[in-house]
Design a protein around this motif. Structure first.
Motif, PDB file in Angstrom:
ATOM      1  N   GLY A 188     -60.809   9.410  45.827  1.00  0.00           N
ATOM      2  CA  GLY A 188     -61.749  10.212  45.057  1.00  0.00           C
ATOM      3  C   GLY A 188     -62.915  10.719  45.880  1.00  0.00           C
ATOM      4  O   GLY A 188     -63.503  11.759  45.560  1.00  0.00           O
ATOM      5  N   ILE A 189     -63.256  10.006  46.928  1.00  0.00           N
ATOM      6  CA  ILE A 189     -64.358  10.431  47.799  1.00  0.00           C
ATOM      7  C   ILE A 189     -63.912  11.528  48.758  1.00  0.00           C
ATOM      8  O   ILE A 189     -64.666  12.478  49.022  1.00  0.00           O
ATOM      9  N   PHE A 190     -62.685  11.459  49.271  1.00  0.00           N
ATOM     10  CA  PHE A 190     -62.243  12.404  50.284  1.00  0.00           C
ATOM     11  C   PHE A 190     -61.591  13.665  49.720  1.00  0.00           C
ATOM     12  O   PHE A 190     -61.723  14.752  50.310  1.00  0.00           O
ATOM     13  N   ILE A 191     -60.895  13.558  48.604  1.00  0.00           N
ATOM     14  CA  ILE A 191     -60.158  14.706  48.083  1.00  0.00           C
ATOM     15  C   ILE A 191     -61.044  15.932  47.840  1.00  0.00           C
ATOM     16  O   ILE A 191     -60.664  17.055  48.185  1.00  0.00           O
ATOM     17  N   PRO A 192     -62.264  15.789  47.264  1.00  0.00           N
ATOM     18  CA  PRO A 192     -63.082  16.983  47.007  1.00  0.00           C
ATOM     19  C   PRO A 192     -63.462  17.766  48.258  1.00  0.00           C
ATOM     20  O   PRO A 192     -63.734  18.970  48.177  1.00  0.00           O
ATOM     21  N   ILE A 193     -63.510  17.116  49.420  1.00  0.00           N
ATOM     22  CA  ILE A 193     -63.935  17.818  50.637  1.00  0.00           C
ATOM     23  C   ILE A 193     -62.757  18.154  51.543  1.00  0.00           C
ATOM     24  O   ILE A 193     -62.951  18.657  52.652  1.00  0.00           O
ATOM     25  N   LEU A 194     -61.543  17.905  51.077  1.00  0.00           N
ATOM     26  CA  LEU A 194     -60.383  18.065  51.946  1.00  0.00           C
ATOM     27  C   LEU A 194     -60.209  19.506  52.414  1.00  0.00           C
ATOM     28  O   LEU A 194     -59.917  19.761  53.581  1.00  0.00           O
ATOM     29  N   ASN A 195     -60.392  20.487  51.512  1.00  0.00           N
ATOM     30  CA  ASN A 195     -60.200  21.889  51.893  1.00  0.00           C
ATOM     31  C   ASN A 195     -61.224  22.327  52.941  1.00  0.00           C
ATOM     32  O   ASN A 195     -60.884  23.021  53.907  1.00  0.00           O
ATOM     33  N   VAL A 196     -62.489  21.928  52.755  1.00  0.00           N
ATOM     34  CA  VAL A 196     -63.517  22.289  53.727  1.00  0.00           C
ATOM     35  C   VAL A 196     -63.251  21.586  55.053  1.00  0.00           C
ATOM     36  O   VAL A 196     -63.444  22.156  56.133  1.00  0.00           O
ATOM     37  N   LEU A 197     -62.813  20.333  54.962  1.00  0.00           N
ATOM     38  CA  LEU A 197     -62.484  19.572  56.163  1.00  0.00           C
ATOM     39  C   LEU A 197     -61.384  20.269  56.949  1.00  0.00           C
ATOM     40  O   LEU A 197     -61.471  20.423  58.180  1.00  0.00           O
ATOM     41  N   MET A 198     -60.340  20.708  56.245  1.00  0.00           N
ATOM     42  CA  MET A 198     -59.233  21.407  56.901  1.00  0.00           C
ATOM     43  C   MET A 198     -59.705  22.717  57.507  1.00  0.00           C
ATOM     44  O   MET A 198     -59.294  23.095  58.615  1.00  0.00           O
TER      45      MET A 198
END
Length: 372
Positions: free
Chosen positions: A19-29
């Motif tokens: 839940g902590i990482f999924i919201p930022i996954l697109n920006v991270l990629m």
């Protein structure tokens, strides 16, 4: 504590990390892909690292990773039910230039006479998550007992005066210790045999994704990139991802169920782009044998990647759109292993066959009638 309770606690931890990482996954990629592209243009002589254009573009890409604790502070505050702005305030204190400069020199500080260890907080993961978790519990009594007239400013002030020192004194060193243990465990296996490490990670990677366990590796991967400038875990996972795509593509040709055919074909495309959840939950797990085929493909391909020194210069889960992140030593072995993973996943699914979805539904109906 019973085994069921242990399981529930473990599942809760994994759910929290996801839940902590999924919201930022697109920006991270996005940041990772930009870093990979910049690596290509520098290696190709198109830009120099001293060029203004490069430095501005690099700042765009690198800022996300440098200030990762700030992003995680926000997503963790949502997941752990803490105040978002107070969480961000804690994060920016951890990466403050004055503090960072001292720690980069290997120097320690003290707080009220207590020694503060030299810890790298930019790009850090574990300390800020622990800090926001503590903030949640600190805010509860403050919310309950502080007078309404002064709560607005006293609550965050008291909270940060408690949480930030604890983070510097305890969570930072603890996070570094845990990260080092995980990283050293992987490196021990990798140094023992990169081929064995590749085969094991290739085999278990997609089952880990099913249960959300993949997020437990993210801190290790980020730690590797921060410490060594490259990560050798991510390339080992590429064939497993493409193995799922190949298995799904085979199912799309073999199944007689129109809905499954559509799901399998579109899922294969998304897997090629790095997102395997649609394939896992909609195709390979329900049909079982394609999942086995894909995991075998991942193990074979991962072992092949292990023969090279392939690495990722930035964080990006393996896919055909993130190849630039893996460009460098061992790239072509990695690329070949990914293509081979797709082919093996496809062929083994074709060889193993599977009970079509209509057969599964017919069997379920028969069992329902028999028990009814």
């Amino acid at each position: 504590m019973t085994s069921q309770q242990n399981k529930n606690v473990f599942n809760k931890i994994i759910d929290t990390i996801s839940g902590i990482f999924i919201p930022i996954l697109n920006v991270l990629m996005a940041a990772a892909l930009l870093k990979g592209i910049l690596t290509l243009v520098v290696n190709g002589g198109i830009l120099s690292e001293t060029d203004g254009t490069y430095r501005i573009l690099y700042a765009i890409a690198d800022a996300f990773f440098y200030y990762l604790p700030v992003f995680l502070a926000y997503t963790a505050s949502v997941k752990l039910k803490a105040d978002a702005f107070t969480s961000v305030m804690i994060a920016v204190a951890l990466v403050h230039p004055d503090i960072t400069a001292v720690f980069e020199k290997g120097l320690g500080l003290d707080f009220l006479g207590l020694p503060v260890s030299s810890v790298t907080y930019p790009s850090g993961v574990i300390p800020i998550i622990l800090a926001v978790g503590l903030l949640h519990y600190v805010e509860i009594p403050l919310e309950r007992y502080l007078p309404r007239a002064v709560k607005g400013f006293l609550k965050p002030m008291i909270a940060v005066l408690i949480v930030v020192p604890v983070t510097f004194l305890v969570f930072g060193p603890f996070g570094t210790f845990i990260g080092d243990v995980l990283a050293k465990s992987f490196h021990t296996l990798y140094n023992f045999s990169p081929i064995v490490a590749g085969a094991i990670f290739g085999l278990i990677w997609q089952p880990m994704v099913v249960f959300g366990f993949q997020w437990g590796l993210v801190p290790v991967i980020l730690s590797n990139i921060s410490a060594y400038g490259v990560d050798t875990i991510l390339p080992l996972l590429g064939p497993a991802v493409l193995g799922q795509a190949g298995a799904a593509m085979a199912v799309s040709f073999m199944t007689k169920n129109k809905r499954m055919k559509t799901i399998a074909f579109s899922g294969s495309i998304t897997a090629i782009l790095g997102v395997t959840e649609p394939v896992l939950y909609g195709v390979t797990i329900p049909l079982k044998r394609p999942m086995v085929a894909a995991c075998i493909a991942g193990a074979i391909g991962g072992g092949i990647v292990g023969t090279s020194s392939a690495g990722a210069v930035s964080f990006a889960f393996p896919s055909m759109v993130s190849l630039v992140v893996y460009f460098g030593e061992g790239f072509w072995t990695f690329f070949f292993a990914c293509i081979l993973g797709f082919i093996i996943g496809f062929l083994l699914t074709w060889i193993f066959r599977f009970k079509d979805i209509e057969q599964i539904l017919d069997k379920a109906n028969e069992e329902s009638i028999a028990t009814g």
